[in-house]
Design a protein around this motif. Structure first.
Motif, mmCIF file in Angstrom:
data_model
loop_
_atom_site.group_PDB
_atom_site.id
_atom_site.type_symbol
_atom_site.label_atom_id
_atom_site.label_comp_id
_atom_site.label_asym_id
_atom_site.label_seq_id
_atom_site.Cartn_x
_atom_site.Cartn_y
_atom_site.Cartn_z
ATOM 1 N N ALA A 255 -6.068 -2.494 -5.609
ATOM 2 C CA ALA A 255 -5.489 -3.838 -5.640
ATOM 3 C C ALA A 255 -4.461 -3.991 -6.755
ATOM 4 O O ALA A 255 -3.733 -4.967 -6.780
ATOM 5 C CB ALA A 255 -6.595 -4.881 -5.795
ATOM 6 N N GLU A 256 -4.375 -2.999 -7.643
ATOM 7 C CA GLU A 256 -3.422 -3.077 -8.747
ATOM 8 C C GLU A 256 -2.116 -2.357 -8.442
ATOM 9 O O GLU A 256 -1.035 -2.887 -8.668
ATOM 10 C CB GLU A 256 -4.043 -2.507 -10.019
ATOM 11 C CG GLU A 256 -3.214 -2.725 -11.253
ATOM 12 C CD GLU A 256 -3.982 -2.487 -12.534
ATOM 13 O OE1 GLU A 256 -3.336 -2.336 -13.580
ATOM 14 O OE2 GLU A 256 -5.224 -2.459 -12.503
ATOM 15 N N CYS A 257 -2.203 -1.145 -7.881
ATOM 16 C CA CYS A 257 -0.983 -0.355 -7.666
ATOM 17 C C CYS A 257 -0.727 0.008 -6.211
ATOM 18 O O CYS A 257 0.308 0.589 -5.897
ATOM 19 C CB CYS A 257 -1.004 0.907 -8.516
ATOM 20 S SG CYS A 257 -2.149 2.188 -7.935
ATOM 21 N N GLY A 258 -1.663 -0.299 -5.305
ATOM 22 C CA GLY A 258 -1.470 -0.031 -3.892
ATOM 23 C C GLY A 258 -1.885 1.348 -3.420
ATOM 24 O O GLY A 258 -1.788 1.641 -2.230
ATOM 25 N N PRO B 243 0.832 -1.209 0.000
ATOM 26 C CA PRO B 243 0.000 0.000 0.000
ATOM 27 C C PRO B 243 0.868 1.262 0.000
ATOM 28 O O PRO B 243 2.016 1.236 0.455
ATOM 29 C CB PRO B 243 -0.814 -0.116 1.287
ATOM 30 C CG PRO B 243 -0.035 -1.036 2.155
ATOM 31 C CD PRO B 243 0.714 -1.954 1.244
ATOM 32 N N SER B 244 0.301 2.353 -0.488
ATOM 33 C CA SER B 244 1.053 3.609 -0.603
ATOM 34 C C SER B 244 1.321 4.283 0.734
ATOM 35 O O SER B 244 2.170 5.166 0.821
ATOM 36 C CB SER B 244 0.324 4.581 -1.541
ATOM 37 O OG SER B 244 -0.954 4.906 -1.031
ATOM 38 N N ALA C 45 -0.262 4.758 5.196
ATOM 39 C CA ALA C 45 -1.229 4.448 6.251
ATOM 40 C C ALA C 45 -2.532 5.220 6.114
ATOM 41 O O ALA C 45 -3.505 4.917 6.785
ATOM 42 C CB ALA C 45 -0.616 4.730 7.618
ATOM 43 N N GLY C 46 -2.554 6.223 5.232
ATOM 44 C CA GLY C 46 -3.748 7.032 5.043
ATOM 45 C C GLY C 46 -3.958 7.354 3.587
ATOM 46 O O GLY C 46 -3.175 6.945 2.721
ATOM 47 N N CYS C 47 -5.012 8.108 3.296
ATOM 48 C CA CYS C 47 -5.311 8.508 1.916
ATOM 49 C C CYS C 47 -4.170 9.361 1.373
ATOM 50 O O CYS C 47 -3.870 10.429 1.923
ATOM 51 C CB CYS C 47 -6.624 9.279 1.871
ATOM 52 S SG CYS C 47 -7.016 9.955 0.242
ATOM 53 N N ALA C 48 -3.542 8.889 0.310
ATOM 54 C CA ALA C 48 -2.403 9.593 -0.266
ATOM 55 C C ALA C 48 -2.775 11.016 -0.691
ATOM 56 O O ALA C 48 -2.003 11.956 -0.483
ATOM 57 C CB ALA C 48 -1.861 8.807 -1.455
ATOM 58 N N ASP C 49 -3.956 11.186 -1.260
ATOM 59 C CA ASP C 49 -4.375 12.499 -1.755
ATOM 60 C C ASP C 49 -4.755 13.439 -0.616
ATOM 61 O O ASP C 49 -4.441 14.624 -0.653
ATOM 62 C CB ASP C 49 -5.527 12.338 -2.741
ATOM 63 C CG ASP C 49 -5.137 11.442 -3.904
ATOM 64 O OD1 ASP C 49 -4.303 11.859 -4.716
ATOM 65 O OD2 ASP C 49 -5.645 10.319 -3.969
ATOM 66 N N CYS C 50 -5.442 12.924 0.403
ATOM 67 C CA CYS C 50 -5.779 13.754 1.568
ATOM 68 C C CYS C 50 -4.506 14.179 2.301
ATOM 69 O O CYS C 50 -4.416 15.311 2.784
ATOM 70 C CB CYS C 50 -6.694 13.005 2.531
ATOM 71 S SG CYS C 50 -8.395 12.817 1.954
ATOM 72 N N ALA D 159 -4.705 -12.572 -0.972
ATOM 73 C CA ALA D 159 -3.920 -11.845 0.024
ATOM 74 C C ALA D 159 -3.046 -10.825 -0.698
ATOM 75 O O ALA D 159 -2.398 -11.140 -1.689
ATOM 76 C CB ALA D 159 -3.064 -12.813 0.824
ATOM 77 N N LEU D 160 -3.073 -9.601 -0.203
ATOM 78 C CA LEU D 160 -2.245 -8.537 -0.773
ATOM 79 C C LEU D 160 -1.026 -8.324 0.119
ATOM 80 O O LEU D 160 -1.017 -8.714 1.287
ATOM 81 C CB LEU D 160 -3.052 -7.241 -0.880
ATOM 82 C CG LEU D 160 -4.314 -7.309 -1.746
ATOM 83 C CD1 LEU D 160 -5.055 -5.976 -1.711
ATOM 84 C CD2 LEU D 160 -3.992 -7.720 -3.165
ATOM 85 N N ALA D 161 -0.003 -7.672 -0.426
ATOM 86 C CA ALA D 161 1.210 -7.399 0.350
ATOM 87 C C ALA D 161 0.854 -6.629 1.614
ATOM 88 O O ALA D 161 -0.022 -5.771 1.605
ATOM 89 C CB ALA D 161 2.197 -6.603 -0.495
#
Length: 117
Positions: A35-38, A13-14, A16-21, A87-89
């Motif tokens: 699920a494609e780019c995290g 995942p990018s 712990a929170g919304c990347a844009d916020c 299962a995702l990373a």
């Protein structure tokens, strides 16, 4: 789930929170993970609705919940809910001690008025 081409289980995942916020200094209600780019974005009830915006900008259709204890996936392209998926990373959710809405220091006192319903 027949959307395997839209899921890359190896991508973390990018954050712990919304990347844009986080970039804009905003806040979120609940979080979704591409699920494609995290990319982690906020849900459609959140003021920014960044998870849907990410789908619209990239065409990445599948998100998973990024909330502790939730395992469901959603496909924006087909409007299908899946109770579970691959299962995702790790990690599979934001930190359990992170509040929803969050982050705590940016959530306004009248936050319920800003929710999209």
């Amino acid at each position: 789930m027949t959307t395997d081409h839209a899921i890359d289980p190896s991508v973390p995942p990018s954050g712990a929170g919304c990347a844009d916020c986080e970039t804009a200094g905003g806040w979120w209600f609940h979080l979704r993970r591409c699920a494609e780019c995290g990319h982690v974005g906020c849900c459609d009830s959140s003021p920014g609705q960044h998870a849907t915006a990410h789908f619209q900008a990239t065409g990445h259709p599948v998100v998973s919940s990024y909330e502790p204890g939730e395992t469901w996936f959603w496909n924006y392209a087909t409007n299908e809910l899946y109770e579970s998926g691959p299962a995702l990373a790790p990690p599979d959710s934001h930190p359990a001690d992170q509040p929803a809405p969050g982050p705590a220091d940016r959530v306004p006192a009248d936050w319920t008025r800003a929710l999209h319903r």
